[in-house]
Motif scaffolding. Structure first.
Motif, PDB file in Angstrom:
ATOM      1  N   LEU A 287       0.835  -1.204   0.000  1.00  0.00           N
ATOM      2  CA  LEU A 287       0.000   0.000   0.000  1.00  0.00           C
ATOM      3  C   LEU A 287       0.871   1.255   0.000  1.00  0.00           C
ATOM      4  O   LEU A 287       0.603   2.220  -0.737  1.00  0.00           O
ATOM      5  N   ILE A 288       1.914   1.247   0.803  1.00  0.00           N
ATOM      6  CA  ILE A 288       2.823   2.385   0.889  1.00  0.00           C
ATOM      7  C   ILE A 288       3.470   2.672  -0.468  1.00  0.00           C
ATOM      8  O   ILE A 288       3.582   3.824  -0.909  1.00  0.00           O
ATOM      9  N   ARG A 289       3.883   1.614  -1.138  1.00  0.00           N
ATOM     10  CA  ARG A 289       4.537   1.803  -2.441  1.00  0.00           C
ATOM     11  C   ARG A 289       3.572   2.374  -3.467  1.00  0.00           C
ATOM     12  O   ARG A 289       3.956   3.208  -4.301  1.00  0.00           O
ATOM     13  N   GLU A 290       2.312   1.934  -3.435  1.00  0.00           N
ATOM     14  CA  GLU A 290       1.324   2.462  -4.378  1.00  0.00           C
ATOM     15  C   GLU A 290       1.078   3.945  -4.136  1.00  0.00           C
ATOM     16  O   GLU A 290       1.004   4.738  -5.072  1.00  0.00           O
ATOM     17  N   ALA A 291       0.942   4.321  -2.879  1.00  0.00           N
ATOM     18  CA  ALA A 291       0.684   5.725  -2.563  1.00  0.00           C
ATOM     19  C   ALA A 291       1.874   6.608  -2.933  1.00  0.00           C
ATOM     20  O   ALA A 291       1.711   7.766  -3.329  1.00  0.00           O
ATOM     21  N   ALA A 292       3.082   6.067  -2.807  1.00  0.00           N
ATOM     22  CA  ALA A 292       4.288   6.846  -3.099  1.00  0.00           C
ATOM     23  C   ALA A 292       4.367   7.278  -4.561  1.00  0.00           C
ATOM     24  O   ALA A 292       5.045   8.250  -4.887  1.00  0.00           O
ATOM     25  N   THR A 322      11.887   2.911   3.568  1.00  0.00           N
ATOM     26  CA  THR A 322      12.706   2.685   2.368  1.00  0.00           C
ATOM     27  C   THR A 322      11.834   2.304   1.174  1.00  0.00           C
ATOM     28  O   THR A 322      12.108   2.720   0.047  1.00  0.00           O
ATOM     29  N   ASP A 323      10.777   1.528   1.409  1.00  0.00           N
ATOM     30  CA  ASP A 323       9.843   1.214   0.328  1.00  0.00           C
ATOM     31  C   ASP A 323       9.267   2.494  -0.269  1.00  0.00           C
ATOM     32  O   ASP A 323       9.210   2.661  -1.490  1.00  0.00           O
ATOM     33  N   PHE A 324       8.811   3.381   0.611  1.00  0.00           N
ATOM     34  CA  PHE A 324       8.203   4.620   0.136  1.00  0.00           C
ATOM     35  C   PHE A 324       9.209   5.475  -0.621  1.00  0.00           C
ATOM     36  O   PHE A 324       8.931   5.958  -1.728  1.00  0.00           O
ATOM     37  N   LEU A 325      10.386   5.662  -0.044  1.00  0.00           N
ATOM     38  CA  LEU A 325      11.393   6.520  -0.679  1.00  0.00           C
ATOM     39  C   LEU A 325      11.838   5.983  -2.024  1.00  0.00           C
ATOM     40  O   LEU A 325      11.995   6.745  -2.987  1.00  0.00           O
ATOM     41  N   GLU A 327      10.187   4.077  -4.095  1.00  0.00           N
ATOM     42  CA  GLU A 327       9.121   4.210  -5.089  1.00  0.00           C
ATOM     43  C   GLU A 327       8.901   5.671  -5.443  1.00  0.00           C
ATOM     44  O   GLU A 327       8.614   6.014  -6.594  1.00  0.00           O
ATOM     45  N   ARG A 328       9.079   6.535  -4.453  1.00  0.00           N
ATOM     46  CA  ARG A 328       8.841   7.974  -4.664  1.00  0.00           C
ATOM     47  C   ARG A 328       9.833   8.567  -5.654  1.00  0.00           C
ATOM     48  O   ARG A 328       9.513   9.505  -6.392  1.00  0.00           O
ATOM     49  N   LYS A 329      11.039   8.016  -5.704  1.00  0.00           N
ATOM     50  CA  LYS A 329      12.059   8.536  -6.607  1.00  0.00           C
ATOM     51  C   LYS A 329      11.629   8.441  -8.065  1.00  0.00           C
ATOM     52  O   LYS A 329      12.105   9.192  -8.912  1.00  0.00           O
ATOM     53  N   HIS A 330      10.710   7.522  -8.348  1.00  0.00           N
ATOM     54  CA  HIS A 330      10.271   7.306  -9.729  1.00  0.00           C
ATOM     55  C   HIS A 330       8.914   7.949 -10.028  1.00  0.00           C
ATOM     56  O   HIS A 330       8.379   7.786 -11.105  1.00  0.00           O
ATOM     57  N   ALA A 331       8.366   8.651  -9.036  1.00  0.00           N
ATOM     58  CA  ALA A 331       7.024   9.247  -9.202  1.00  0.00           C
ATOM     59  C   ALA A 331       7.083  10.432 -10.162  1.00  0.00           C
ATOM     60  O   ALA A 331       8.078  11.136 -10.232  1.00  0.00           O
TER      61      ALA A 331
END
Length: 331
Positions: A287-292, A322-325, A327-331
């Motif tokens: 869920l965290i990765r999707e939101a990121a 770390t999961d969020f960060l 994934e966020r780098k590619h947002a």
């Protein structure tokens, strides 16, 4: 109250476990020495902690959320720097200086008939410190990652983000509870109520709500307004969670929104309202990765966790961040 407690390079180095041939995030992460470093740093992500449990105690909850930040930091700094993880784009800002407030809270006699109200007064002071800090981080063009404390800090996050962006924001909350309790003294159960009251919050979505612990008056309030969306955890057992979570993201992603994760939502996670039922840690990481991935996401707050001797709280929180960060780098 001095708003921030900064760390020295020496303090950080003492937390690192050194092995030949290995590099850790703590070796690469930037460490702020003063608030002005926010503007000077080119890092995109700014991490800081809120080591307190005053709001939880004011809500008759289990104390201990003040311990999560330190355990997170120990684990996070020792994550391997490799082709999947990098600390070069992260600024460690430090922690909100809660020591004086925590001491005052500890000096209040629990038999005092005004015990929770007095704690609520301290929460209001904490609200101001948190909101100002979040505001400064966002105005500096950074993304705040906030760890620790009770869910009372959602109000400060929302207020700070709203004032920084110049308008109300939306929030997606992964939580077993709504924290929409009555507008009484401030505590961990009414941060979102106060955010609505003050015009900082426009749309509010709760994913994974537990029906057994939601008062009827809150259900009635949510059903009466289009500003609310919720999905019961019990209903998610019957449906495709990924599609439902996408619906929640679409509900809030039309403008800037904050992502709140209350560790009460994770089954058997040590927290102020630990539950045997809830999402697995692996499901929560998904869920965290999707939101990121959402460009309008403007902060991440992980709260209500408690450090214990029989559960690796710091390591679990590090996985989520770390999961969020990453994934966020590619947002």
């Amino acid at each position: 109250m001095s708003q921030l407690k900064f760390y020295s390079e020496r303090q950080i180095s003492k937390l690192l476990s050194i092995r030949p041939g290995e590099t850790k995030l703590g070796d690469k992460i930037q460490v702020a020495a003063r608030i002005e470093d926010l503007q000077k740093s080119e890092a995109e992500f700014v991490i800081f902690g809120i080591p307190e449990d005053i709001g939880v105690r004011a809500n008759y909850g289990k104390p201990g959320t003040s311990t999560a930040w330190t355990e997170f930091l120990k684990s996070f700094l020792n994550v391997q720097e490799n082709l999947f993880n990098s600390g070069t784009n992260i600024l460690l800002l430090g922690e909100v200086n809660t020591s004086a407030l925590m001491q005052k809270a500890g000096n209040i006699d629990v038999s005092d008939p005004n015990y929770v109200q007095k704690l609520g007064n301290l929460v209001e002071l904490l609200d101001s410190a948190v909101s100002e800090l979040v505001k400064k981080v966002i105005l500096a063009g950074k993304f705040p990652v906030i760890i620790g404390g009770g869910h009372n800090n959602a109000f400060g996050n929302i207020k700070g983000a709203s004032e920084a962006t110049g308008h109300s924001i939306n929030v997606l909350n992964i939580d077993a509870h709504t924290d929409l309790r009555q507008l009484e003294h401030r505590h961990s159960g009414n941060g979102f109520s106060y955010a609505f009251k003050n015009g900082f919050l426009e749309r509010y979505s709760v994913f994974g709500l537990h029906k057994n612990y939601t008062p009827q008056y809150i259900f009635e309030e949510m059903h009466a307004s289009e500003a609310f969306k919720y999905s019961l955890f019990e209903e998610l057992l019957k449906h495709n969670r990924k599609d439902t979570f996408r619906d929640h993201l679409n509900f809030v992603n039309g403008k800037k929104f904050g992502l709140e994760l209350d560790c009460d939502a994770i089954a058997n996670f040590p927290s102020s309202a630990v539950s045997p039922s809830g999402f697995t840690l692996e499901e929560t990481r998904t869920l965290i990765r999707e939101a990121a991935k959402e460009k309008n996401c403007c902060y991440l707050h992980v709260c209500e966790a408690i450090a214990t001797v029989d559960f690796p709280t710091g390591k679990a929180l590090s996985y989520l961040v770390t999961d969020f960060l990453n994934e966020r780098k590619h947002a």
